[in-house]
Scaffold this motif. Structure first.
Motif, PDB file in Angstrom:
ATOM      1  N   ILE A  92       0.847  -1.182   0.000  1.00 25.06           N
ATOM      2  CA  ILE A  92       0.000   0.000   0.000  1.00 25.06           C
ATOM      3  C   ILE A  92       0.884   1.233   0.000  1.00 25.06           C
ATOM      4  N   HIS A  93       0.588   2.169  -0.904  1.00 23.56           N
ATOM      5  CA  HIS A  93       1.431   3.365  -1.042  1.00 23.56           C
ATOM      6  C   HIS A  93       0.794   4.629  -0.476  1.00 23.56           C
ATOM      7  N   ASP A  94      -0.435   4.544   0.002  1.00 30.66           N
ATOM      8  CA  ASP A  94      -1.126   5.731   0.512  1.00 30.66           C
ATOM      9  C   ASP A  94      -1.729   5.409   1.878  1.00 30.66           C
ATOM     10  N   PRO A  95      -1.542   6.275   2.879  1.00 31.93           N
ATOM     11  CA  PRO A  95      -2.099   5.964   4.208  1.00 31.93           C
ATOM     12  C   PRO A  95      -3.612   5.839   4.214  1.00 31.93           C
ATOM     13  N   GLU A  96      -4.291   6.544   3.305  1.00 34.41           N
ATOM     14  CA  GLU A  96      -5.757   6.469   3.308  1.00 34.41           C
ATOM     15  C   GLU A  96      -6.271   5.100   2.882  1.00 34.41           C
ATOM     16  N   LEU A  97      -5.390   4.257   2.310  1.00 36.87           N
ATOM     17  CA  LEU A  97      -5.784   2.909   1.908  1.00 36.87           C
ATOM     18  C   LEU A  97      -5.527   1.871   3.000  1.00 36.87           C
ATOM     19  N   LEU A  98      -5.009   2.283   4.135  1.00 38.63           N
ATOM     20  CA  LEU A  98      -4.680   1.316   5.184  1.00 38.63           C
ATOM     21  C   LEU A  98      -5.915   0.577   5.715  1.00 38.63           C
ATOM     22  N   TYR A 120       3.957  12.653   7.013  1.00 40.31           N
ATOM     23  CA  TYR A 120       2.656  13.303   6.870  1.00 40.31           C
ATOM     24  C   TYR A 120       2.361  14.311   7.971  1.00 40.31           C
ATOM     25  N   ARG A 121       3.280  14.481   8.908  1.00 39.00           N
ATOM     26  CA  ARG A 121       3.097  15.535   9.906  1.00 39.00           C
ATOM     27  C   ARG A 121       3.063  16.914   9.265  1.00 39.00           C
ATOM     28  N   SER A 122       3.622  17.018   8.063  1.00 39.42           N
ATOM     29  CA  SER A 122       3.696  18.318   7.394  1.00 39.42           C
ATOM     30  C   SER A 122       2.436  18.655   6.608  1.00 39.42           C
ATOM     31  N   LYS A 123       1.406  17.809   6.681  1.00 37.14           N
ATOM     32  CA  LYS A 123       0.199  18.006   5.878  1.00 37.14           C
ATOM     33  C   LYS A 123      -0.824  18.923   6.530  1.00 37.14           C
ATOM     34  N   GLY A 124      -0.437  19.614   7.578  1.00 36.89           N
ATOM     35  CA  GLY A 124      -1.381  20.490   8.269  1.00 36.89           C
ATOM     36  C   GLY A 124      -1.876  19.853   9.544  1.00 36.89           C
ATOM     37  N   ALA A 125      -2.415  20.676  10.431  1.00 38.18           N
ATOM     38  CA  ALA A 125      -2.786  20.202  11.757  1.00 38.18           C
ATOM     39  C   ALA A 125      -3.817  19.082  11.701  1.00 38.18           C
ATOM     40  N   LEU A 126      -4.920  19.303  11.004  1.00 32.85           N
ATOM     41  CA  LEU A 126      -6.005  18.323  11.003  1.00 32.85           C
ATOM     42  C   LEU A 126      -5.670  17.096  10.160  1.00 32.85           C
ATOM     43  N   LEU A 127      -5.322  17.318   8.884  1.00 31.81           N
ATOM     44  CA  LEU A 127      -5.023  16.198   8.000  1.00 31.81           C
ATOM     45  C   LEU A 127      -3.793  15.440   8.474  1.00 31.81           C
ATOM     46  N   ARG A 129      -2.562  15.119  11.510  1.00 30.19           N
ATOM     47  CA  ARG A 129      -2.856  14.293  12.685  1.00 30.19           C
ATOM     48  C   ARG A 129      -3.678  13.069  12.302  1.00 30.19           C
ATOM     49  N   GLY A 130      -4.623  13.253  11.372  1.00 28.69           N
ATOM     50  CA  GLY A 130      -5.445  12.128  10.953  1.00 28.69           C
ATOM     51  C   GLY A 130      -4.633  11.037  10.275  1.00 28.69           C
ATOM     52  N   LEU A 131      -3.721  11.438   9.392  1.00 27.70           N
ATOM     53  CA  LEU A 131      -2.904  10.449   8.678  1.00 27.70           C
ATOM     54  C   LEU A 131      -1.932   9.758   9.621  1.00 27.70           C
ATOM     55  N   ARG A 132      -1.361  10.513  10.547  1.00 28.03           N
ATOM     56  CA  ARG A 132      -0.455   9.894  11.527  1.00 28.03           C
ATOM     57  C   ARG A 132      -1.204   8.906  12.415  1.00 28.03           C
ATOM     58  N   ALA A 133      -2.453   9.249  12.781  1.00 24.01           N
ATOM     59  CA  ALA A 133      -3.244   8.322  13.590  1.00 24.01           C
ATOM     60  C   ALA A 133      -3.513   7.023  12.825  1.00 24.01           C
ATOM     61  N   LEU A 134      -3.809   7.144  11.528  1.00 29.33           N
ATOM     62  CA  LEU A 134      -3.980   5.949  10.703  1.00 29.33           C
ATOM     63  C   LEU A 134      -2.721   5.096  10.697  1.00 29.33           C
ATOM     64  N   GLU A 135      -1.569   5.746  10.545  1.00 22.00           N
ATOM     65  CA  GLU A 135      -0.304   5.008  10.534  1.00 22.00           C
ATOM     66  C   GLU A 135      -0.067   4.309  11.866  1.00 22.00           C
ATOM     67  N   ARG A 136      -0.285   5.009  12.985  1.00 21.28           N
ATOM     68  CA  ARG A 136      -0.049   4.395  14.296  1.00 21.28           C
ATOM     69  C   ARG A 136      -0.955   3.182  14.500  1.00 21.28           C
ATOM     70  N   TRP A 137      -2.207   3.292  14.039  1.00 15.82           N
ATOM     71  CA  TRP A 137      -3.099   2.146  14.118  1.00 15.82           C
ATOM     72  C   TRP A 137      -2.568   0.995  13.266  1.00 15.82           C
ATOM     73  N   ALA A 138      -2.109   1.299  12.063  1.00 14.76           N
ATOM     74  CA  ALA A 138      -1.632   0.251  11.157  1.00 14.76           C
ATOM     75  C   ALA A 138      -0.368  -0.422  11.692  1.00 14.76           C
ATOM     76  N   PHE A 139       0.447   0.295  12.451  1.00 15.23           N
ATOM     77  CA  PHE A 139       1.673  -0.295  12.989  1.00 15.23           C
ATOM     78  C   PHE A 139       1.364  -1.479  13.914  1.00 15.23           C
ATOM     79  N   ARG A 140       0.123  -1.604  14.372  1.00 14.51           N
ATOM     80  CA  ARG A 140      -0.266  -2.714  15.249  1.00 14.51           C
ATOM     81  C   ARG A 140      -0.461  -4.022  14.485  1.00 14.51           C
ATOM     82  N   TRP A 141      -0.713  -3.934  13.166  1.00 14.61           N
ATOM     83  CA  TRP A 141      -1.069  -5.161  12.447  1.00 14.61           C
ATOM     84  C   TRP A 141      -0.373  -5.335  11.100  1.00 14.61           C
ATOM     85  N   VAL A 142       0.176  -4.279  10.528  1.00 13.04           N
ATOM     86  CA  VAL A 142       0.817  -4.405   9.215  1.00 13.04           C
ATOM     87  C   VAL A 142       2.054  -5.297   9.347  1.00 13.04           C
ATOM     88  N   ASP A 143       2.378  -6.038   8.291  1.00 10.85           N
ATOM     89  CA  ASP A 143       3.496  -6.980   8.367  1.00 10.85           C
ATOM     90  C   ASP A 143       4.848  -6.301   8.256  1.00 10.85           C
TER      91      ASP A 143
END
Length: 389
Positions: A92-98, A120-127, A129-143
């Motif tokens: 997967i190449h995009d965090p929104e596809l996680l 993705y911290r540089s994408k603005g405060a709201l976006l 944070r949202g993308l980083r949260a997706l990544e942190r969640w994915a770090f729990r299960w991605v191989d």
């Protein structure tokens, strides 16, 4: 990467993106090409005009989205298409596809690799944070997570997720003349920028540079090769080019259209200097641009913005000069010095060629292929996943 992989595989692997162009160099010409060369059944799902097979790699076309909302609306179609391919591994190449990747992992038991292209911290405060949260969640299960930059290690620090640095080093597209056969110019006057164009990537600075060249009746020309996605920035540049008569100084290739990497070599071979005059944006300051490796391959001395990491790179290889961001006059000062002392310019060009072999894709391609083989040699590849770890 050379075809040095003796062991062949028939395992199907699929790369998925809704953000990137299908011929994105990192995705198509480097990663997928290396996997194809190693014998994997490598596929790509991406926005494209039509489904087709290119260089032995099947591209499964998605509608080309016109906005982020349209991109997100593609996800059900992406899921169906990806599931129908029934791959052993999805990258997967995009965090929104996680979230979609998690569903694939749960339903068919496939391995999932996430390729982190940006901080993705540089994408603005709201976006951001949202993308980083997706990544942190994915770090729990991605191989596995691939890092395009060493600096991204800080993002995965503190998480148990396995990760590997896969640098975006240079890989020739094919059919290119040997770079050593290109003669080094005695007077560097042909300036080149390649890649996505925007004000943060130095577009405004480069147009102002062209204006200063035009007003001073200097001999330099500037070749911008790439796409500018921002309509208002294109309009501003076009108005300035018309009002100041910059057409003879500033050449644009692509501009409102993506330029395939296969079309780039003639521009590199005609150039004398490679430019990277970005503004001080976190994503730029924290990474080395892919174009640095490309400029080195073609023996082009680099003139780039004076960011600490970029300065260290240029000084380490003695392959160019750094200038304050947003100051086109400083670029002319460097060119004046090189034109007054051609031996300094020639030394930078020779040093660029000498440094280039350190940044070839072959080592990264081998690293990627070996990682895939380790992941796919594990047992229970196709057992459904019952939960996240």
């Amino acid at each position: 990467m050379k075809n040095g992989h003796e062991r062949k595989s028939s395992v199907r692997v699929v790369h998925v993106t809704t953000v990137h162009h299908p011929f994105d160099p990192r995705i198509f010409y480097k990663q997928l090409a290396s996997l194809r060369d190693a014998g994997f059944d490598a596929h790509l799902i991406a926005p494209h005009e039509r489904s087709e097979r290119v260089n032995g790699i099947p591209i499964h076309a998605l509608p080309i989205p016109s906005s982020r909302g349209a991109r997100l609306a593609l996800q059900p179609k992406v899921f169906r298409m990806a599931g129908a391919l029934d791959a052993a591994l999805y990258q997967i190449h995009d965090p929104e596809l996680l979230p979609l990747a998690f569903l694939l992992k749960r339903t068919i038991g496939a391995r999932v690799v996430y390729d982190m292209h940006e901080n993705y911290r540089s994408k603005g405060a709201l976006l951001g944070r949202g993308l980083r949260a997706l990544e942190r969640w994915a770090f729990r299960w991605v191989d596995h997570v691939l890092l395009a930059e060493e600096s991204y290690r800080s993002i995965v620090d503190g998480h148990a997720v396995p990760h590997t640095y896969i640098a975006n080093y240079f890989r020739p597209i094919g059919g290119e003349d040997p770079v050593d056969a290109v003669e080094i110019s005695e007077t560097p006057t042909r300036l080149l920028y390649t890649g996505t164009l925007s004000d943060s990537r130095g577009l405004r600075t480069m147009v102002d540079l062209a204006a200063q060249i035009r007003r001073a009746d200097r001999p330099e020309t500037l070749d911008l090769v790439g796409v500018c996605h921002r309509d208002h920035q294109r309009i501003q540049v076009e108005e300035q080019v018309r009002s100041e008569g910059l057409g003879a100084v500033l050449e644009r290739t692509g501009w409102d259209t993506y330029v395939r990497p296969s079309a780039m070599p003639p521009h590199y071979c005609r150039a004398d200097v490679g430019l990277a005059l970005c503004e001080p944006h976190p994503n730029h300051m924290g990474s080395l641009l892919t174009k640095f490796y490309e400029y080195l391959h073609y023996g082009l001395p680099i003139i780039c913005s004076d960011f600490p990491r970029w300065r260290r790179f240029v000084e380490q290889h003695e392959c160019g000069a750094v200038v304050p961001p947003g100051e086109p006059g400083a670029v002319l000062d460097v060119l004046d010095a090189w034109q007054a002392h051609p031996e300094r310019y020639r030394e930078c060009a020779e040093n660029a060629r000498a440094a280039a072999p350190q940044y070839r894709w072959e080592t990264m391609g081998e690293r990627l292929v070996n990682l895939y083989r380790r992941l796919l040699n594990d047992s229970s590849l196709k057992e459904p996943v019952t939960g996240s770890r």
